[in-house]
Structures are given as C-alpha cells and as structure tokens.
Design an enzyme around this catalytic site. Structure first.
Site, PDB file in Angstrom:
ATOM      1  N   ASP A  29       0.835  -1.201   0.000  1.00 10.70           N
ATOM      2  CA  ASP A  29       0.000   0.000   0.000  1.00 10.70           C
ATOM      3  C   ASP A  29       0.867   1.247   0.000  1.00 10.70           C
ATOM      4  O   ASP A  29       1.988   1.227   0.518  1.00 10.70           O
ATOM      5  CB  ASP A  29      -0.901  -0.036   1.248  1.00 10.70           C
ATOM      6  CG  ASP A  29      -2.063   0.941   1.135  1.00 10.70           C
ATOM      7  OD1 ASP A  29      -2.323   1.455   0.022  1.00 10.70           O
ATOM      8  OD2 ASP A  29      -2.713   1.195   2.160  1.00 10.70           O
ATOM      9  N   HIS A  46       2.826   3.362  -8.965  1.00  7.53           N
ATOM     10  CA  HIS A  46       2.724   1.923  -9.245  1.00  7.53           C
ATOM     11  C   HIS A  46       4.012   1.419  -9.920  1.00  7.53           C
ATOM     12  O   HIS A  46       4.482   0.317  -9.635  1.00  7.53           O
ATOM     13  CB  HIS A  46       1.507   1.628 -10.121  1.00  7.53           C
ATOM     14  CG  HIS A  46       0.196   1.967  -9.444  1.00  7.53           C
ATOM     15  ND1 HIS A  46      -0.075   1.618  -8.152  1.00  7.53           N
ATOM     16  CD2 HIS A  46      -0.916   2.613  -9.897  1.00  7.53           C
ATOM     17  CE1 HIS A  46      -1.295   2.042  -7.817  1.00  7.53           C
ATOM     18  NE2 HIS A  46      -1.815   2.652  -8.862  1.00  7.53           N
ATOM     19  N   LEU A 140      11.919 -20.147  -4.172  1.00  7.17           N
ATOM     20  CA  LEU A 140      10.895 -19.256  -3.605  1.00  7.17           C
ATOM     21  C   LEU A 140       9.606 -19.490  -4.384  1.00  7.17           C
ATOM     22  O   LEU A 140       9.638 -19.576  -5.609  1.00  7.17           O
ATOM     23  CB  LEU A 140      11.310 -17.782  -3.760  1.00  7.17           C
ATOM     24  CG  LEU A 140      10.247 -16.755  -3.342  1.00  7.17           C
ATOM     25  CD1 LEU A 140      10.140 -16.687  -1.812  1.00  7.17           C
ATOM     26  CD2 LEU A 140      10.561 -15.359  -3.890  1.00  7.17           C
TER      27      LEU A 140
END
Ligand code: FPP
Length: 249
Positions: A29, A46, A140
């Site tokens: 956020d 963004h 991962l």
C-alpha cells in the site's frame, strides 16, 4: 549473516511460541501517496512499486522465506478509474514479460490466486505460460494475488464443497478445515506467518481472510515504493519478537 536470517529460522511453523517463518504475505500500500508527495501521476507510484517488488522478491529467499504472497490487484480495485486499472494491467504485463526469465533463473515458482482467469485473454495466457515455465522451481514460491478477494475465494470454495456434496462424493458432515483449505486458491501452501501492510493503514482489505487466522500482523509506515531489504529485515525482526500461541497459552 543478517539479523533476520539469524533470528528467524526456516522450517515448519507451529511449535508453541516459536517464530518460524515460511510464508510472508504483503499488502503493498502507499503507491498513490508516494506519487502524490512528488506531484507525479499515480501510475508513477505503481511503477516505483514494481521496483520494490523486484527488491523484495530478490531478498525474500535470502532471508529464509519460502512463500511470498503479494496483493497486486484486489477484486475491489475494478472500482478505480478505468485509466488506473489499465495502467495496473499494463504494469502486470510488463513485469511478467520483462522478469520471467530472471525469476526462472533464480529458482522462483510463480503462482496466482484470485479470479485471475477473468483477466484479459492475453494476460491469462502469459500467466499460464509463467506458471508452466516455473512449476519445477523451489527456491521461492511467489504468489501474486490478482482479481483477488478473500470473501470471493470463500464463496468459490463453498460452491465447490456444495457441488461435491450434491455429486455424492463428499458427506456434509465430513466438511472440516482441511476440506475448506483444499478448495481455496492457496491449497497446498502453508498459511501466512506474517501479513505485512505498508504505509500505516490497519486493515486486512479482504486479503487471505481464512488463511491469516493465526498470522502475525505487522504494519510499517514505509510507503510501498520505498520498501527495500532493510525495511523487510525490520519487519522480520519485529515478527521475531512475537510469541505465537496459536490459541494455546
Ligand atoms: C496500493 O497503493 C497498491 C496497489 C493497488 C497496486 C499494487 C501494485 C503494484 C505494486 C504493481 C503491480 C505488482 C506486480 C506484482 C506486477 P494505492 O494506490 O492504494 O496507494 P494509496 O493508498 O497511497 O493511494
């Protein structure tokens, strides 16, 4: 060895009071506020957020994280202006296209949760290819939540359970935690040990509602585009101070 690697052991979570860390889930956020503070358009926030994604994906396995889930686009994000939605979809395309080889080289397995198959067909094809290419990797697991909502995911799981009961392959009273887990988008993944939210807000925002039952909530003031390995290590150090009881004492 870093502080986090030294204090946050990997391996199975669940022992009473331990701080084992397998799965970090992040609500990214603050992109809009980051851009606003610089008098830039939201898309610049963004775009800078993608750089933070790169940094965290690189640091996570080094710090002992097995699964990293990133909340990239919620089912509610469609309510944003059309141009912002288009920018986010463009950035997703760009990220996958430009990063997939590097992710694969680095042993990252990509998975997606949410109703991502409802995205534009070219994106769905790209995501399917990325999943197939990286399916065998195990350094991962990077789970990207796309068109994701925890309530919507639970509705889909409830429908799947109802269908199995109606088909006679599942008895209603055989429905238990495991039966629900198995029908969630996250089936097969460990539950998050940490739900981390950047930029100071204290909300779950419909993220991993079922899965985060015993997650530790960590909130950092850092805006997502500024998030880096040091910020991640601070969050992990905070987690390491928590005593997890999983309902025991
Ligand atoms: C919240 O910031 C962030 C989002 C809605 C999108 C997060 C997306 C990215 C970081 C890029 C795409 C990611 C991947 C993995 C390809 P906000 O706009 O709500 O910020 P604000 O609360 O400050 O307005």
């Amino acid at each position: 060895m870093s502080l986090a690697a030294a204090t946050v052991p990997t391996g199975a979570a669940g022992a009473d009071g331990d701080v084992a860390l397998r799965h970090l889930a992040v609500i990214m956020d603050g992109n809009g506020r980051w851009a606003q503070a610089r008098r830039l358009p939201r898309v610049a926030g963004h775009r800078a957020g993608i750089e933070a994604v790169r940094r965290v994906v690189e640091a996570a396995p080094v710090l002992g994280i097995e699964v990293l889930t990133l909340y990239a686009f919620s089912a509610e994000n469609w309510k944003r202006p059309a141009d912002e939605v288009a920018d986010l979809m463009g950035l997703l395309r760009h990220y996958i296209r430009s990063e997939i080889k590097e992710l694969h080289r680095n042993g990252v397995r990509l998975q997606f949760i949410g109703d991502w198959r409802a995205l534009k067909p070219d994106i769905v094809a790209m995501l399917d290819d990325a999943r197939a290419l990286t399916a065998g990797n195990d350094r991962l697991t990077l789970v990207v939540a796309l068109n994701y909502g925890g309530q919507q995911e639970l509705v889909r799981a409830a429908r799947a359970l109802a269908a199995d009961v109606a088909a006679g392959v599942l008895a209603a009273d055989a429905i238990d935690d495991a039966a629900i887990d198995a029908r969630l988008d996250t089936a097969g993944l460990p539950p998050p040990d940490i739900v981390l939210r950047t930029s100071g807000e204290m909300r779950l925002s419909n993220f991993l509602l079922w899965q985060s039952a015993y997650a530790e909530f960590v909130v950092t003031e850092t805006l997502w585009p500024d998030f880096d390995r040091a910020a991640l290590e601070s969050a992990l150090a905070e987690f390491a101070t928590r005593v997890r009881r999983f309902g025991g004492r």
